[in-house]
Design an enzyme around this catalytic site. Sequence first.
Site, short mmCIF file in Angstrom:
data_model
loop_
_atom_site.label_atom_id
_atom_site.label_comp_id
_atom_site.label_asym_id
_atom_site.label_seq_id
_atom_site.Cartn_x
_atom_site.Cartn_y
_atom_site.Cartn_z
N GLU A 42 1.78 76.28 41.52
CA GLU A 42 2.58 75.29 42.23
C GLU A 42 3.97 75.85 42.44
O GLU A 42 4.60 76.35 41.49
CB GLU A 42 2.67 73.98 41.43
CG GLU A 42 3.45 72.90 42.18
CD GLU A 42 3.69 71.64 41.35
OE1 GLU A 42 4.20 70.67 41.92
OE2 GLU A 42 3.39 71.65 40.14
N ARG A 268 -6.69 78.96 26.82
CA ARG A 268 -5.28 79.19 27.12
C ARG A 268 -4.74 80.30 26.22
O ARG A 268 -5.12 80.41 25.05
CB ARG A 268 -4.47 77.91 26.90
CG ARG A 268 -2.97 78.09 27.12
CD ARG A 268 -2.20 76.91 26.57
NE ARG A 268 -2.46 75.71 27.31
CZ ARG A 268 -1.86 75.38 28.43
NH1 ARG A 268 -0.98 76.20 28.97
NH2 ARG A 268 -2.14 74.25 29.03
N LYS A 278 8.11 74.80 32.76
CA LYS A 278 9.14 74.93 33.79
C LYS A 278 10.33 74.03 33.49
O LYS A 278 11.47 74.38 33.80
CB LYS A 278 8.54 74.61 35.16
CG LYS A 278 7.53 75.65 35.62
CD LYS A 278 6.82 75.23 36.88
CE LYS A 278 5.74 76.23 37.26
NZ LYS A 278 4.94 75.77 38.41
#
Length: 794
Positions: A42, A268, A278
């Site tokens: 994204e 992960r 972020k």
Amino acid sequence: MTSAADFVPPAPRVAPNFITEIIERDLKSGKYPKIVTRFPPEPNGYAHLGHTFACFLDFQTALQYGGTYHLRLDDTNPAGESVEFAEAIQDDLRWLGWDWGENLFYASDNFERYYAYAVQLIEMGKAYVDSVSGEEMARLRGSATQRGTPSAYRERSVAENLELFARMRAGEFADGAHILRAKIDLSSSNMKLRDPVLYRILRGEHYRQGAAWCIYPMYDFQHPLQDAIEGVTHSMCSLEFVDNRAIYDWLMETLAFEPRPHQYEFGRRSLEYTVVSKRKLRRLVQEGHVSGWDDPRMPTLRAIRRLGVRPEAVNAFASAIGVSRTNRTVDLAVYENAVRDDLNPHAPRVMAVLEPLEVVVSSAGGQALEAKMLSLPYWPHDVIQASLDGLVALPSGQRVEPDKAVREVSLSTQIYIERGDFALTPPKGFKRLILGGAVRLRGAGILRADEVIQDEAGQVTGIRATLLGEESSVKPAGVIHWVDAATALSAEFRLYDRLFSVPNPDGPNPNDILPDFDPEQPGHEDLTQPLSTDFLRFLNPESLKIVQGYVEGSVAADPAGTRYQFERQGYFWPDPEDSRPEALVFNRIITLRDTWTGKTEPATKTRAVKTEQKKAEAPTLSADQSAEVARLRSLGVSEAEAVVLARDPLLGAYFGSTTQQAGQVAAWVVNDLSAAVRAGQVALKVSCLPALAELLASGEISSRIAKDVLTESLESGEAPTEIVQRRGLKVVSDSGELERIIDGVLSTNPDKLAEYRGGRAGLLGFFTGQVMKASGGQAEPKAVAALLKAKLDG
């Protein structure tokens, strides 16, 4: 631009794993003629180390099986996304060596198609417009032990749903008034299938679509549709999406895509000593804890590039991590060793002195030393012997025979050595220069220290020494590096280290889903939720040290961007932003060896095992120590710091009977002053600390100011509050003063101001960092945020 099929893989292959087994089976059975994968970031931030494993797996797997890979910008959220981030992601991925050719996709280009699929679901009776509040919808969904309850609007007619959905698109309703939900199974044990949200009303200016849309698709709806539109075959994602796969499959089967993509989840990979959220990275930038998104301490690829890491090292790291079905925390040393292994055969050796001590050199017999030129090799024997073609490189990149890979280094009557390579009172086992002793100067001969020059305070300011011939019977204690004062170049050296001082600054469990991730938001982050932990308390105060020294003059002739191994110092390269021929600035890319070994357990252990192991290994407190912990806790000292003070007699004695601002004082003693206290080198009195803590608690100074003052006070012994007063340090919150600083920053960056007002909202972090820098770190962050935003948008 070359196609993916023509691309030479930039890193080792993906090791066999459960996903490659599935791909091989699908190709062998003819399920797909070729595989197609995609990497879907994204564009609401910069790419970081956490992305490298996923993009390597997506792209490299496709290459290995003769397939195609796509880069997709999953830009379906009008909040936070920008052209700046989209372009930066592409630039950073190209730096890694990936070339997707014409296979670049923007999810936002397909808003019309997503809408059409939603209409199709409504017409099939598989979707409906719901009008309950978010709180009511959550209640009606039930729980793990209680089935969901139908909304009063679940049985609206197809015609009514089509009309309402069209009116939602037309902008007739307020944000949150209606949502579009899939009609699946309210009794499913998988909560994701209990009529998930497909669309919501959300007004915002989209960086590509402008204000054309006021309804946006949810991630669980958009993502599988985009995979199908692109013809993706194997959609790889991390393990937190395992329950979401049911929605993925439902959509593919209900809308009858054929051939259809399938989703596969891998574990992960968290990385120690790092945060990749972020929002957390944005906070580091906006509050001035780092200089910007490209600060070399950040985990962004932009920062890694500025630090001087080569893309080959990042890809080698991604390859080394491995693919599995379980989450795992990776020791940061795995990444750091990949960087060292990559630089070792590519970084020529030269000499630099970071903390110089002047040495006046004479010839044997007291004669003046005659200046001369030495030819010193760029490469050690192990690198030469490992060369496959028998050749080694010059800094220019030209490959030559080893005996020609040399540079000219001058030697005259004055040189610089490292201050730490001489000791007037040497510790036991000291293998360097002492008064009357000798060492070998790298490539120059044996140096004997004859006389020490000291200032009035007794500090060593210089040495007089003799350069002995090779036939001398004096045995050197070791080998040290040096630079010739006559030809050395003055330079600034930025010594970067890990940004955080603990393996897991995010919290107790690195394998938990990131707290700011919400797949039901129209994007990947829920920016409305508070951060789960104050990770800033774990910032490493030693993450950047700047020193002034000298580098040998030979580097002046080398190409810009040459990476070096400064002998015994580490790997360095000129900072691409700040270094100039007339003012050299070198970034330390990595130390020569892992300086953090022993500070953390092997990364293969789970956090639960680590916690239990630490409990088992922790020494039992005595009765007196337990009583001291209880006393300290009553004063407001944290448990961990109370235990340290109770068990460490030196720290405990230094802290003494402090009662005022005891919690903050204890934190400074344990975390900032402990090394000096234990070494007996602290001139700062503990009685001076409560007053500094009062200034911090009142908001008159910031934690950054307090840290800087502590460092200065530790060396000088001057009371911290006197330093604050003498230097006029205080948090700048006065709006007039902040406006003056902000106006100055904006006036000196007109191009970036124009870019911001042209739509590059991501530059807000840049301007925040510049304001904090201009204020010397004294500006109050919240006041800066409010005033700066008003100025930028005005």
